[in-house]
Write a protein that holds these residues in place. Sequence first.
Motif, PDB file in Angstrom:
ATOM      1  N   ALA A  71      37.907  23.093  42.929  1.00 26.41           N
ATOM      2  CA  ALA A  71      38.713  23.116  41.703  1.00 26.41           C
ATOM      3  C   ALA A  71      37.816  23.273  40.476  1.00 26.41           C
ATOM      4  O   ALA A  71      38.145  24.018  39.544  1.00 26.41           O
ATOM      5  CB  ALA A  71      39.551  21.843  41.596  1.00 26.41           C
ATOM      6  N   ALA A  72      36.685  22.587  40.482  1.00 30.44           N
ATOM      7  CA  ALA A  72      35.752  22.696  39.359  1.00 30.44           C
ATOM      8  C   ALA A  72      35.154  24.094  39.271  1.00 30.44           C
ATOM      9  O   ALA A  72      35.065  24.674  38.184  1.00 30.44           O
ATOM     10  CB  ALA A  72      34.643  21.656  39.495  1.00 30.44           C
ATOM     11  N   GLU A  73      34.764  24.637  40.410  1.00 26.67           N
ATOM     12  CA  GLU A  73      34.186  25.987  40.419  1.00 26.67           C
ATOM     13  C   GLU A  73      35.204  27.014  39.934  1.00 26.67           C
ATOM     14  O   GLU A  73      34.864  27.936  39.196  1.00 26.67           O
ATOM     15  CB  GLU A  73      33.673  26.335  41.815  1.00 26.67           C
ATOM     16  CG  GLU A  73      32.411  25.582  42.180  1.00 26.67           C
ATOM     17  CD  GLU A  73      31.967  25.811  43.625  1.00 26.67           C
ATOM     18  OE1 GLU A  73      32.762  26.325  44.443  1.00 26.67           O
ATOM     19  OE2 GLU A  73      30.817  25.450  43.936  1.00 26.67           O
ATOM     20  N   GLN A  74      36.444  26.830  40.357  1.00 31.85           N
ATOM     21  CA  GLN A  74      37.514  27.746  39.946  1.00 31.85           C
ATOM     22  C   GLN A  74      37.718  27.699  38.423  1.00 31.85           C
ATOM     23  O   GLN A  74      38.049  28.701  37.803  1.00 31.85           O
ATOM     24  CB  GLN A  74      38.805  27.382  40.669  1.00 31.85           C
ATOM     25  CG  GLN A  74      39.832  28.467  40.678  1.00 31.85           C
ATOM     26  CD  GLN A  74      40.968  28.118  41.638  1.00 31.85           C
ATOM     27  OE1 GLN A  74      41.367  26.961  41.761  1.00 31.85           O
ATOM     28  NE2 GLN A  74      41.485  29.127  42.319  1.00 31.85           N
ATOM     29  N   ALA A  75      37.454  26.531  37.833  1.00 29.95           N
ATOM     30  CA  ALA A  75      37.585  26.370  36.380  1.00 29.95           C
ATOM     31  C   ALA A  75      36.280  26.730  35.655  1.00 29.95           C
ATOM     32  O   ALA A  75      36.179  26.557  34.441  1.00 29.95           O
ATOM     33  CB  ALA A  75      37.980  24.934  36.050  1.00 29.95           C
ATOM     34  N   LEU A  94      28.250  16.172  47.068  1.00 32.37           N
ATOM     35  CA  LEU A  94      28.020  17.607  46.945  1.00 32.37           C
ATOM     36  C   LEU A  94      27.560  17.898  45.523  1.00 32.37           C
ATOM     37  O   LEU A  94      28.222  17.486  44.563  1.00 32.37           O
ATOM     38  CB  LEU A  94      29.295  18.401  47.232  1.00 32.37           C
ATOM     39  CG  LEU A  94      29.910  18.238  48.621  1.00 32.37           C
ATOM     40  CD1 LEU A  94      31.221  19.018  48.698  1.00 32.37           C
ATOM     41  CD2 LEU A  94      28.947  18.718  49.683  1.00 32.37           C
ATOM     42  N   ARG A  95      26.458  18.580  45.394  1.00 29.04           N
ATOM     43  CA  ARG A  95      25.978  18.978  44.073  1.00 29.04           C
ATOM     44  C   ARG A  95      26.238  20.463  43.937  1.00 29.04           C
ATOM     45  O   ARG A  95      25.647  21.279  44.639  1.00 29.04           O
ATOM     46  CB  ARG A  95      24.496  18.680  43.924  1.00 29.04           C
ATOM     47  CG  ARG A  95      23.999  19.015  42.542  1.00 29.04           C
ATOM     48  CD  ARG A  95      22.634  18.415  42.285  1.00 29.04           C
ATOM     49  NE  ARG A  95      22.254  18.757  40.937  1.00 29.04           N
ATOM     50  CZ  ARG A  95      21.249  19.557  40.647  1.00 29.04           C
ATOM     51  NH1 ARG A  95      20.505  20.052  41.606  1.00 29.04           N
ATOM     52  NH2 ARG A  95      20.982  19.841  39.403  1.00 29.04           N
ATOM     53  N   GLY A  96      27.140  20.815  43.033  1.00 33.27           N
ATOM     54  CA  GLY A  96      27.506  22.209  42.836  1.00 33.27           C
ATOM     55  C   GLY A  96      26.367  23.007  42.234  1.00 33.27           C
ATOM     56  O   GLY A  96      25.471  22.457  41.574  1.00 33.27           O
ATOM     57  N   ASP A  97      26.409  24.305  42.456  1.00 35.96           N
ATOM     58  CA  ASP A  97      25.412  25.199  41.866  1.00 35.96           C
ATOM     59  C   ASP A  97      25.425  25.040  40.356  1.00 35.96           C
ATOM     60  O   ASP A  97      26.481  25.091  39.725  1.00 35.96           O
ATOM     61  CB  ASP A  97      25.716  26.655  42.230  1.00 35.96           C
ATOM     62  CG  ASP A  97      25.577  26.916  43.718  1.00 35.96           C
ATOM     63  OD1 ASP A  97      24.833  26.170  44.388  1.00 35.96           O
ATOM     64  OD2 ASP A  97      26.220  27.861  44.216  1.00 35.96           O
ATOM     65  N   GLY A  98      24.254  24.827  39.781  1.00 37.47           N
ATOM     66  CA  GLY A  98      24.135  24.720  38.336  1.00 37.47           C
ATOM     67  C   GLY A  98      24.505  23.375  37.751  1.00 37.47           C
ATOM     68  O   GLY A  98      24.482  23.209  36.532  1.00 37.47           O
ATOM     69  N   ALA A  99      24.853  22.390  38.587  1.00 38.94           N
ATOM     70  CA  ALA A  99      25.205  21.064  38.076  1.00 38.94           C
ATOM     71  C   ALA A  99      23.961  20.400  37.487  1.00 38.94           C
ATOM     72  O   ALA A  99      22.862  20.542  38.004  1.00 38.94           O
ATOM     73  CB  ALA A  99      25.788  20.199  39.187  1.00 38.94           C
TER      74      ALA A  99
END
Length: 183
Positions: A71-75, A94-99
């Motif tokens: 949901a965060a990536e989609q936003a 999970l650490r998202g790309d660029g977090a």
Amino acid sequence: MKKMSTRTRVLTGAVAVAMVGAGAVGAVSANAEPANAPAAVKADAAKNNTVETSHLTIDAATRAAEAALGAAEQAGQHVSVAVVDRNGNTVVTLRGDGAGPQSYDSAQRKAFTAVSWNAPTSELAKRLAQTPNLKDIPGTLFLGGGAPVQLKGAPIAGIGVAGAPSGDLDEQFAQVGAAALAK
């Protein structure tokens, strides 16, 4: 390769056998109970000596974390997501790309806070006005972004999201993770 003498081979073999034997004896000794050890006491569930609790499976925790991160990536947001169990122990992170580097720890602390108080962290942040010393409790973070997961009204997990520009967005993504468990 240089050939070893018979004496060297016998000595090397004896040392190897002694080491294996010592390891086996050590392993047996470490697992053996002393002769004077008291017998284990068994709890009696009928006498209310035990309590049963519910926990998310690793698969469910992963599904929730992936839903929140998705949901965060989609936003277009770069966040980290953490899911903790009822005891506040991290199950999945999970650490998202660029977090950002702070987001990993912040997500865990938001999840811990949400499960500890069985409330969204945005609501808990409002309580700081009346009780400012709440923020001093180790491991907590009173910023929006944490959502409890409940079973029959009792908290069984917490989902924390950190890294979006506002706690409201973080909490929105955490709620998506919690909702994924109902599917």
